[in-house]
Scaffold this motif. Structure first.
Motif, PDB file in Angstrom:
ATOM      1  N   VAL A   3       0.956  -0.817   0.283  1.00  0.00           N
ATOM      2  CA  VAL A   3       0.032   0.230   0.147  1.00  0.00           C
ATOM      3  C   VAL A   3       0.381   1.244  -0.365  1.00  0.00           C
ATOM      4  O   VAL A   3       1.793   1.159   1.027  1.00  0.00           O
ATOM      5  N   SER A   4       0.343   2.145  -0.878  1.00  0.00           N
ATOM      6  CA  SER A   4       1.750   3.206  -1.066  1.00  0.00           C
ATOM      7  C   SER A   4       0.603   4.285  -0.565  1.00  0.00           C
ATOM      8  O   SER A   4      -0.149   4.161  -1.372  1.00  0.00           O
ATOM      9  N   LYS A   5       1.601   5.533  -0.329  1.00  0.00           N
ATOM     10  CA  LYS A   5       0.688   6.997  -0.258  1.00  0.00           C
ATOM     11  C   LYS A   5       0.020   7.746  -1.814  1.00  0.00           C
ATOM     12  O   LYS A   5       1.409   7.261  -2.716  1.00  0.00           O
ATOM     13  N   TRP A   6      -0.879   8.216  -2.068  1.00  0.00           N
ATOM     14  CA  TRP A   6      -1.513   8.915  -3.689  1.00  0.00           C
ATOM     15  C   TRP A   6      -1.958   9.764  -3.380  1.00  0.00           C
ATOM     16  O   TRP A   6      -2.902   9.764  -3.769  1.00  0.00           O
ATOM     17  N   GLY A   7      -1.333  11.142  -3.380  1.00  0.00           N
ATOM     18  CA  GLY A   7      -1.718  12.761  -3.326  1.00  0.00           C
ATOM     19  C   GLY A   7      -2.244  12.501  -1.901  1.00  0.00           C
ATOM     20  O   GLY A   7      -2.098  11.747  -0.854  1.00  0.00           O
ATOM     21  N   ASN A   8      -4.151  12.322  -1.534  1.00  0.00           N
ATOM     22  CA  ASN A   8      -4.669  11.944  -0.370  1.00  0.00           C
ATOM     23  C   ASN A   8      -5.263  11.070   0.026  1.00  0.00           C
ATOM     24  O   ASN A   8      -5.473  10.247   0.699  1.00  0.00           O
ATOM     25  N   SER A   9      -5.184   9.967  -0.953  1.00  0.00           N
ATOM     26  CA  SER A   9      -5.612   8.890  -0.935  1.00  0.00           C
ATOM     27  C   SER A   9      -4.227   7.517  -0.983  1.00  0.00           C
ATOM     28  O   SER A   9      -3.088   7.729  -0.823  1.00  0.00           O
ATOM     29  N   LEU A  10      -4.676   6.296  -0.679  1.00  0.00           N
ATOM     30  CA  LEU A  10      -4.052   5.169  -1.060  1.00  0.00           C
ATOM     31  C   LEU A  10      -4.022   4.690  -1.712  1.00  0.00           C
ATOM     32  O   LEU A  10      -5.501   4.186  -2.315  1.00  0.00           O
ATOM     33  N   ALA A  11      -2.873   3.442  -1.933  1.00  0.00           N
ATOM     34  CA  ALA A  11      -2.895   2.735  -3.704  1.00  0.00           C
ATOM     35  C   ALA A  11      -2.380   1.363  -3.850  1.00  0.00           C
ATOM     36  O   ALA A  11      -1.562   1.313  -2.447  1.00  0.00           O
TER      37      ALA A  11
END
Length: 75
Positions: A3-11
């Protein structure tokens, strides 16, 4: 998968085996369904071509005694 941070979301990044199994391409819509606390399912949403193919398969397969009443449908 990580799980990675992508902007304000997780991806998450999908492994090639999952992409191949679902025949995914960039821009495809997918649906993630939570099956239990630690299990989820990943489904490819049908595209426009899939819907059109289903409509073509359905065409002409209404029961012989089917009648359409516009007034009933608009109530």
């Amino acid at each position: 998968m990580v799980v990675s941070k992508w902007g304000n979301s997780l991806a998450i990044r999908l492994p090639a085996a999952v992409v191949d199994a679902l025949e995914l391409h960039e821009g495809d819509d997918i649906e993630v369904v939570v099956a239990s606390a630690r299990i989820f399912e990943l489904k490819k949403k049908p595209g426009r071509e899939d819907f059109l193919a289903r409509l073509r398969d359905f065409r002409g397969k209404l029961p012989a005694d089917f009648t359409f009443d516009r007034n009933d449908a608009n109530e």
